[in-house]
Write a protein that holds these residues in place. Structure first.
Motif, short mmCIF file in Angstrom:
data_model
loop_
_atom_site.label_atom_id
_atom_site.label_comp_id
_atom_site.label_asym_id
_atom_site.label_seq_id
_atom_site.Cartn_x
_atom_site.Cartn_y
_atom_site.Cartn_z
N LEU A 836 99.14 42.68 -10.95
CA LEU A 836 97.73 43.34 -10.52
C LEU A 836 97.17 42.59 -9.52
O LEU A 836 97.00 41.27 -9.59
N THR A 837 96.86 43.19 -8.56
CA THR A 837 96.21 42.63 -7.23
C THR A 837 94.60 43.32 -7.16
O THR A 837 94.67 44.74 -7.27
N LEU A 838 93.76 42.36 -7.05
CA LEU A 838 92.25 42.97 -6.94
C LEU A 838 91.75 42.33 -5.71
O LEU A 838 91.77 41.25 -5.54
N GLY A 839 91.24 43.24 -4.66
CA GLY A 839 90.72 42.52 -3.60
C GLY A 839 89.28 43.09 -3.17
O GLY A 839 89.02 44.31 -3.65
N TYR A 840 88.43 42.45 -2.50
CA TYR A 840 87.23 42.78 -1.93
C TYR A 840 87.13 42.30 -0.51
O TYR A 840 87.48 41.08 -0.34
N ALA A 841 86.86 43.00 0.46
CA ALA A 841 86.61 42.81 1.93
C ALA A 841 85.52 43.33 2.05
O ALA A 841 84.98 44.47 2.16
N ARG A 842 84.84 42.40 3.17
CA ARG A 842 83.39 42.90 3.62
C ARG A 842 83.27 41.93 4.93
O ARG A 842 83.06 40.50 4.97
N GLY A 843 82.95 42.63 6.19
CA GLY A 843 82.99 41.85 7.35
C GLY A 843 84.02 41.01 7.38
O GLY A 843 85.22 41.35 7.52
N PRO A 844 83.79 39.63 7.87
CA PRO A 844 84.88 38.52 8.12
C PRO A 844 85.53 38.30 6.70
O PRO A 844 86.62 37.40 6.72
N TRP A 845 84.95 38.55 5.43
CA TRP A 845 85.42 38.02 4.27
C TRP A 845 86.61 38.80 3.62
O TRP A 845 86.48 39.99 3.91
N ASP A 846 87.69 38.13 3.19
CA ASP A 846 88.67 38.86 2.38
C ASP A 846 89.29 38.07 1.11
O ASP A 846 89.76 37.14 1.50
N LEU A 847 88.80 38.75 0.15
CA LEU A 847 89.01 37.76 -1.17
C LEU A 847 90.07 38.63 -2.05
O LEU A 847 89.90 39.87 -2.30
N ASN A 848 90.84 38.11 -2.49
CA ASN A 848 92.12 38.53 -3.60
C ASN A 848 92.39 37.75 -4.54
O ASN A 848 92.65 36.69 -4.39
N ALA A 849 92.33 38.33 -5.60
CA ALA A 849 92.76 37.88 -6.84
C ALA A 849 93.99 38.57 -7.38
O ALA A 849 94.07 39.77 -7.47
N THR A 850 95.14 37.87 -7.79
CA THR A 850 96.38 38.35 -8.38
C THR A 850 96.87 38.01 -9.89
O THR A 850 96.58 36.38 -9.91
N ILE A 851 97.18 38.70 -10.72
CA ILE A 851 97.19 38.28 -12.01
C ILE A 851 98.66 38.70 -12.32
O ILE A 851 99.14 39.79 -12.20
N ASN A 852 99.38 37.76 -12.66
CA ASN A 852 100.89 37.58 -12.85
C ASN A 852 101.09 37.69 -14.73
O ASN A 852 100.56 36.87 -15.11
N TYR A 853 101.86 38.72 -15.14
CA TYR A 853 102.05 38.77 -16.39
C TYR A 853 103.44 39.01 -16.77
O TYR A 853 103.99 39.82 -15.95
N THR A 854 103.95 38.18 -17.79
CA THR A 854 105.30 38.39 -18.14
C THR A 854 105.25 38.36 -19.89
O THR A 854 104.62 37.49 -20.29
N SER A 855 105.69 39.52 -20.53
CA SER A 855 105.59 39.60 -22.01
C SER A 855 106.06 38.65 -22.77
O SER A 855 107.31 37.87 -22.02
N SER A 856 106.04 38.49 -24.03
CA SER A 856 106.84 37.62 -24.90
C SER A 856 108.40 38.26 -25.21
O SER A 856 108.53 39.27 -24.85
N PHE A 857 109.21 37.20 -25.48
CA PHE A 857 110.53 37.85 -26.01
C PHE A 857 111.11 37.01 -26.85
O PHE A 857 110.81 35.64 -27.13
N SER A 858 112.04 37.59 -27.52
CA SER A 858 112.83 36.61 -28.61
C SER A 858 113.85 35.78 -28.13
O SER A 858 114.66 36.02 -27.01
N THR A 859 114.02 34.62 -28.70
CA THR A 859 115.17 33.73 -27.95
C THR A 859 116.57 33.88 -28.49
O THR A 859 117.54 33.36 -28.14
N LEU A 860 116.83 35.13 -29.43
CA LEU A 860 118.09 35.58 -29.84
C LEU A 860 118.69 36.27 -28.88
O LEU A 860 117.92 36.99 -28.02
N ASP A 861 120.06 36.06 -28.84
CA ASP A 861 120.95 36.96 -28.04
C ASP A 861 122.05 37.07 -29.06
O ASP A 861 123.10 36.30 -28.97
N GLU A 862 122.13 38.35 -29.78
CA GLU A 862 123.10 38.69 -30.53
C GLU A 862 124.68 38.68 -29.83
O GLU A 862 125.77 38.54 -30.52
N SER A 863 124.47 39.14 -28.70
CA SER A 863 125.95 39.32 -27.85
C SER A 863 126.56 38.14 -27.81
O SER A 863 127.77 37.96 -27.53
N VAL A 864 125.97 36.88 -28.11
CA VAL A 864 126.87 35.57 -28.01
C VAL A 864 126.46 34.88 -29.38
O VAL A 864 126.77 33.61 -29.61
N GLY A 865 126.29 35.42 -30.50
CA GLY A 865 126.43 35.05 -31.74
C GLY A 865 124.92 34.65 -32.22
O GLY A 865 124.93 34.06 -33.24
#
Length: 964
Positions: A836-865
């Motif tokens: 997600l990127t949120l930006g605000y620009a006015r005149g000489p100003w340009d401000l951007n906030a970027t939020i990075n997200y990765t969900s949780s996951f299991s440490t199991l992998d049945e394909s390797v036992g």
């Protein structure tokens, strides 16, 4: 299907509610077309051969402009692309210290590994990195491409083999470099982390002259320099994810030099850290009755450590050399020349040199530590087993010489434990990679056809200097004859024999010829029928020999080599029509011939229907393929290991306390020599997408696409995949080892056979992967008049299913798990990623906030036992956090991870722009991941592919750009 389709909006709402998104300052392609009132021009969008004015195509394409890249606050292309929501399992990041392809970075769209994502530069192929991922998968190293040379990046999130040929199974990343430039621009910036290490500096200069319209030509050159300091594990070891002592968390103490890790509840040694572990001071130990409770069994060679202090963890060693982030330096130069020819013909030529140097290491905490006296090298029939025969230590008879001035004073044969003084304490690889590219494109019209033709010569040459590798025979000879002092102070000539430095050069070339012609054939229905036809030729050569000392067995290494070539010739075409108003249809197909296996034909079809300006629908169906590469059909070989298994002869029941078993062989990681197979077929895929495009109000654009990809005939190794495959191990001669007495003690004896050295496993076509999911791209621009402009852009991916089907038909569902953990460091397979990127620009100003997200996951992998929480740490990642203990349930999942970046730009005047950025604003720490093995050498427990920003921590940077 309805239930699945319903889950995605709920997931997105949950993400929005928690503020958990990630950024890369990404703007959907449709937002680009709605952005302003610039003159309408026809362009060729990635995924098509026919130029168009509407850049919202039937296939999902995500666009990052040069401005988006600058607003991201990132300092490298590799960092930028690692945050893509569509970049999933199998992605290769620079934080993976133990990777085969050390120092390089690759993209894995849809989680189908870097080998299924095609990376282009200006729409053309580039020579792949000469070190393949896991010594198998070819990919383009994106870490060497400079920021200031990029005009835009287009990410095609659909199969595209019908246009581009092999490798475009999951999608295409097309990096478009600048075409022309006027004036001069200089920029500089610097940054630093809050917690030490990682200081970054970057500077660039670009200059160009000539006006295409007025002068008929333009010439430019751009140069960039970037240096990033290393971040050491010791810079972060106060955090749980970098701390080796797991006792307070229910696990073992893996601190270097801590013997408690090797003792069970009764005080007997266990097979962790070779039963005992090297400490800050060398010592001799005689097994005696098989316990470590008798101080008389120890002889410490330096007064700084003794038995009492050692057993109380008072002789530990701090890892001050292993990397979390390698030191790297980039020097890049791009020169371009554009010339108007007669008529509307135009010539564009570019020459570039991208050089990256990185200093990587595999960590002094690797299970098979290269810098301890304990040996782990075996040469059988001229083949190095690379850390297979894990000898507990070097054994010396009573009264024998142990190096300079030391003799074994214990009452029996003794083993030497300690670190080798005076040598590089890690396997260090000083890697310099040079990518050169000479390309020329010419375009114009002839006989009513729009013609584009191109030719290019590309090469990636990688030179590696190795240090920290041990010549075991030379070491043992020096110990036995007394010429090596185990306490240090050795002559450089002696050290040079024991730890030789050596180099290796690897080379990858790809030269190509392309030609495409397109035109409108006739009017039919509601619009023209357009046809494009093209031809392609490329020759690829890879010459990646093993380093000499690793080939002969002089030193131990994960030695791998690839030598081979391929020639590909192809013809292809695309047909576009509008049979009724607002309905656009595409048909495309490609015929490829490879001299390595034969031919492939790949068709595709797509449509886009926009009944109103507010809503549209689109869909695609495509077949694809991945041709066997030189690592799979050429002259190649490598070592690989599976998860720990008991030796079928030396520990048949897997119980180290069974009488007659060899305890050290009850959990071995036997290596296999991976061999090629000339009879391999290409991997084949089929995929489809269906999406909705909406623009309910001016400035708001949104797309939602469903995708499905199925890959068959995957190229995998026979061991562990082919039913009935029984490896025959080559064994070393039997030597004295600890043998269980059946009562918890051991005695020294010679087993019936030697330990397993290696087995041979060829590549085969076998197994299937099926994955489907949903992707959303939303862009909003709100113009507030004198108050400025607000921008919001969201890109989110939700995996509905990720299934692997083994050759025997067994199906494993891996979405939201660690799997497939067999590739690229067990990078994890989270269901949700978003930016997600949120930006605000006015005149000489340009401000951007970027939020990075990765969900949780299991440490199991049945394909390797890994079917239960107890099996996670050992089976899925080969780690020893909880070996012999019950793993706490909290470590059976990896928590979600959210970071926020801020970037502020201020335009002082027409020429000068200032900027400041804070990455990981809230200093979020990475969640603990006990399944990943991406940083196993450094024994850190975080996911270097998904959560590297957390390991780096809060990062500040400031910069300025001046143009005239």
């Amino acid at each position: 299907m309805k239930l699945r389709m319903k889950s995605m909006p709920d997931a997105i709402l949950q993400v929005i509610a928690s503020g958990a998104f990630t950024v890369a300052a990404i703007t959907p392609a449709m937002a680009q077309q709605a952005a302003g009132s610039e003159p309408v021009q026809k362009v060729v969008v990635t995924g098509s051969l026919i130029s168009r004015t509407d850049t919202e195509t039937a296939t999902p394409v995500q666009v990052l402009t040069a401005q988006d890249i600058q607003r991201s606050g990132k300092t490298s292309v590799a960092e930028l692309l690692s945050d893509l929501a569509a970049n999933g399992a199998g992605t290769l990041g620079t934080g993976f210290s133990g990777a085969f392809a050390n120092g390089a970075s690759g993209v894995s769209l849809r989680g189908l590994t870097v080998g299924a994502t095609l990376v282009l530069v200006d729409g053309h192929r580039l020579a792949p990195y000469p070190l393949s991922d896991d010594s198998q998968r070819s990919f383009v190293d994106v870490s060497s491409i400079p920021f200031d040379a990029i005009d835009s990046i287009e990410i095609l999130k659909s199969g595209a083999s019908s246009i581009y040929g092999s490798d475009a199974i999951a999608g295409v990343v097309n990096i478009k470099l600048k075409k022309n430039l006027n004036g001069t621009r200089v920029s500089a910036e610097g940054g630093d982390t809050q917690h030490g290490g990682g200081k970054t500096k970057r500077a660039s200069i670009s200059t160009g002259f000539g006006d295409l319209d007025a002068d008929g030509y333009n010439a430019f050159i751009t140069a960039e320099w970037r240096r990033q300091d290393a971040i050491k594990v010791s810079d972060r070891d106060s955090n749980d994810w970098a701390n080796r002592d797991w006792r307070s968390r229910g696990g073992n103490n893996l601190t270097l030099g801590a013997p408690v890790a090797g003792l069970d509840a009764s005080g007997k040694p266990r097979s962790i850290n070779s039963f005992l572990t090297a400490a800050s001071t060398p010592f001799l130990y005689t097994p005696g009755t098989g316990t470590t409770s008798n101080a008389a069994n120890f002889q410490f060679l330096d007064s700084s450590c003794n038995y009492t202090k050692y057993m109380a963890n008072g002789c530990t060693v701090r890892d001050t050399v292993s990397n979390i982030q390698p030191q790297s330096e980039n020097i890049n130069v791009l020169a371009g020349f554009t010339k108007k020819l007669g008529g509307d013909w135009e010539l564009n030529a570019k020459a570039s040199l991208f050089q990256r140097n990185s200093i990587n290491n595999r960590g002094m905490g690797a299970i098979y530590s290269p810098i301890s006296f304990a040996g782990n090298t075996t040469l059988v029939n001229g083949v190095l087993t690379a850390g297979v025969n894990r000898i507990a230590s070097t054994t010396f008879a009573q009264g024998a010489v142990v190096g300079s001035g030391v003799t074994n004073g214990l009452a029996g044969a003794a083993r030497l434990y300690g670190y080798i003084p005076g040598v590089d304490p890690t396997n260090t690889l000083d890697n310099t990679s040079k990518t050169t590219r000479f390309a020329a494109d010419v375009h114009g019209t002839a006989y009513g056809w729009d013609v584009n033709a191109g030719a290019g010569i590309t090469e990636v040459k990688t030179d590696i200097d190795y240090s920290g590798y041990i010549d075991r025979p030379a070491l043992y000879a020096a110990l036995a004859n007394g010429t090596f002092n185990v306490l240090g102070g050795n002559d450089p000539s002696v050290l040079a024999k024991i730890s030789p430095r050596f180099s290796n050069s690897l080379d990858s070339k790809l030269n190509y010829l392309d030609a495409v012609a397109s035109r409108e054939l006739l009017q039919w229905g509601a619009g023209p029928v357009a046809l494009a036809v093209g031809a392609h030729w490329h020759k690829r050569e890879q010459n990646s020999p093993p380093a000499g000392p690793t080939l002969t067995g002089q030193v131990a290494s994960t030695s791998a080599f690839v030598i081979g070539d391929e020639t590909n010739t192809a013809i292809f075409s695309e047909l576009q029509a509008t049979p009724i108003k607002d309905l656009e249809l595409h048909l495309s197909g490609r015929y490829d011939h490879y001299d390595t296996y034969g031919h492939s034909f790949t068709p595709a079809a797509s449509f886009k229907w926009a009944p109103t300006k507010q809503i549209g629908f689109r869909g695609t169906f495509a077949k694809g393929f991945r041709a066997p590469n030189p690592a799979e059909v050429g002259n190649a070989g490598s070592f690989f290991t599976f998860n720990a298994i008991p030796d079928p002869i030396l520990c048949p029941d897997g119980n180290q306390n069974t009488k007659g078993n060899v305890p050290s062989q009850c959990a071995i990681n036997p290596p296999y020599v991976q061999t090629t197979n000339k009879d391999l077929k290409p991997e084949k895929s089929k995929s489809y997408t269906f999406g909705v495009i909406v623009e309910p109000v001016k400035g708001l654009n949104a797309t939602l696409d469903y995708y499905y990809i199925e890959v068959n005939d995957q190229i995998v190794t026979a061991a562990g995949n082919l039913p009935g495959f029984v490896p025959t191990f080559v064994r070393v001669p039997a030597t004295q080892m600890d043998i269980s007495n059946g009562d918890g003690t051991t005695s020294v004896g010679t087993p019936s056979v030697g330990t397993a050295a290696y087995a041979i496993s060829p590549y085969i076509n076998g197994g299937t992967t099926k994955t489907d999911g949903l992707e959303a791209d939303i862009g909003y621009r709100w113009r507030l008049g004198d108050l400025g402009t607000i921008r919001a852009n969201l890109s989110a991916t939700h995996i509905l299913s990720y299934k692997t089907i083994a050759v025997d038909g067994t199906t494993y569902e891996l979405a939201g798990t660690q799997g497939p953990s067999s590739v690229s460091g067990a990078t994890g397979n989270p269901k949700d990623r978003a930016q997600l990127t949120l930006g605000y620009a006015r005149g000489p100003w340009d401000l951007n906030a970027t939020i990075n997200y990765t969900s949780s996951f299991s440490t199991l992998d049945e394909s390797v036992g890994a079917t239960s929480c107890d099996s996670t740490g050992l089976d899925a990642g080969g780690r020893t956090y909880f070996q012999g203990k019950v793993q706490p349930a909290q470590y059976c999942r990896v928590s979600s991870f959210t970071t926020t970046n801020l970037n502020l730009q201020y335009k002082v005047n027409q020429n000068l722009t200032l900027r400041a950025a804070i990455l990981n604003l809230f200093d979020k720490q990475p969640p603990i991941d006990v399944g990943t093995y991406g940083n196993a050498g450094a024994q850190t427990s975080y996911n270097a592919s998904l959560h590297q920003a957390g390991a780096i921590g809060r990062f500040f940077s400031v910069g300025a750009a001046y143009q005239f």
